[in-house]
Design an enzyme around this catalytic site. Sequence first.
Site, mmCIF file in Angstrom:
data_model
loop_
_atom_site.group_PDB
_atom_site.id
_atom_site.type_symbol
_atom_site.label_atom_id
_atom_site.label_comp_id
_atom_site.label_asym_id
_atom_site.label_seq_id
_atom_site.Cartn_x
_atom_site.Cartn_y
_atom_site.Cartn_z
ATOM 1 C CG ASP A 142 -0.264 -0.045 2.554
ATOM 2 O OD1 ASP A 142 0.712 -0.797 2.691
ATOM 3 O OD2 ASP A 142 -0.694 0.678 3.470
ATOM 4 C CD GLU A 170 4.268 0.469 6.827
ATOM 5 O OE1 GLU A 170 5.115 0.698 7.697
ATOM 6 O OE2 GLU A 170 3.863 1.369 6.051
ATOM 7 C CD GLU A 193 8.825 0.776 5.158
ATOM 8 O OE1 GLU A 193 8.974 1.822 4.488
ATOM 9 O OE2 GLU A 193 7.711 0.312 5.472
#
Length: 388
Positions: A76, A138, A166
């Site tokens: 997302d 998330e 990330e």
Amino acid sequence: MTPQLPTPQEMLANLVAFDTTSRDSNLPLIEFVQSYLADFGVSSELVPNTQGDKTSLFATVGPAGTGGIGLSGHTDVVPVDGQNWSTDPFTLSEKNGRLYGRGSADMKGFIACVLAAIPDLVRRDLRIPIHLLFSYDEEIGCIGVRPMIAQLGSRFPRPSIVIVGEPTSMNVVDAHKSINAFVTGVTGHEAHSSATHIGVNAIEIASELIAELGRIGDDMRKRTGGHRFNPPYTTVNVGTIEGGTALNIIPKRCSFKWEFRGLPGIDEKEIGNRIRSFADQALIPKMHAVSDATGIDIRQITHVPAFFSRDGSEAVSLILKLAEKNETHTVSYGTEAGLFEKDGCPTVICGPGDIEHAHKPDEFVSISDLDACMRFLSRLADHAESGL
Ligand SMILES: [Zn+2]
């Protein structure tokens, strides 16, 4: 027919084109990923939400069984609402070595690299399995990954190492703070604005609570225990407030949202307990003296645990070696890493892109970062093949 071998850039263009803003479904993207993996003989399993409009995906390349290396990414992205983009956020655009698009850095760039590495992974004789763990939601509190983590060690193998991709500019990150978000609702007692002696002003009560949060924040600032963090203490912030209906009415309702970001290892109950006991001792008695129907409701809405690798973690030393880095870093944003670590998976954060550019208009990832991530994944594959 030999499936086409996409470059990470082409794969990223595919992924960015799916608008997977957290409020919307991620199913079209997941279906695309599933069919891509299937082209290379990799089967995948889904962990859908109860509404059935979003899902996580788990897949393994290499031998079955426990252990292995998990590559984790959320599918997302944050909304583009109100942001002034120079290009269409859902069409990947290249300019001066940078790839612009929503999610390019956070964190479809990593997922694109992982998918682009699949042809290489399947052709190798891996002794250590590589697992893909792609999640949803998330960006609204690390929601979607939790049901998948709950099935590690039963339906799915529990990885011995998890890499959360990330954006860290491919640095190795081994710690971040926790995120704890709260909503506080004050119910006062409505009266004409001139009759303050028979009313309870919800905005005034909220202001007293907020002033107390300010004092708590000041106390936290004095306890600098986390010198690796910027800033090196637990922070408290009030983010939104609403209340009142008209100037000449003593407001009945006021609510505000606030959060604290806690250093790893602090007593996470302390701040909530402190504000509750302030409410109970300093405010509730005077409110109830006017009306028993008044009250203060303090409710936690998000908890993303702090993340820190255990000292001397083999995961950290392996990933430092594979990333060709000498030192670990901390970040100030929350990730799924704390949830994996808490579940018993030694975890590190390492991925392409810079968090500085995430969540903003004209978000981008540099082509050189994608290339560095591909080299990292290739060294990871060497490691998985050697089985050492
Ligand atoms: Zn992210």
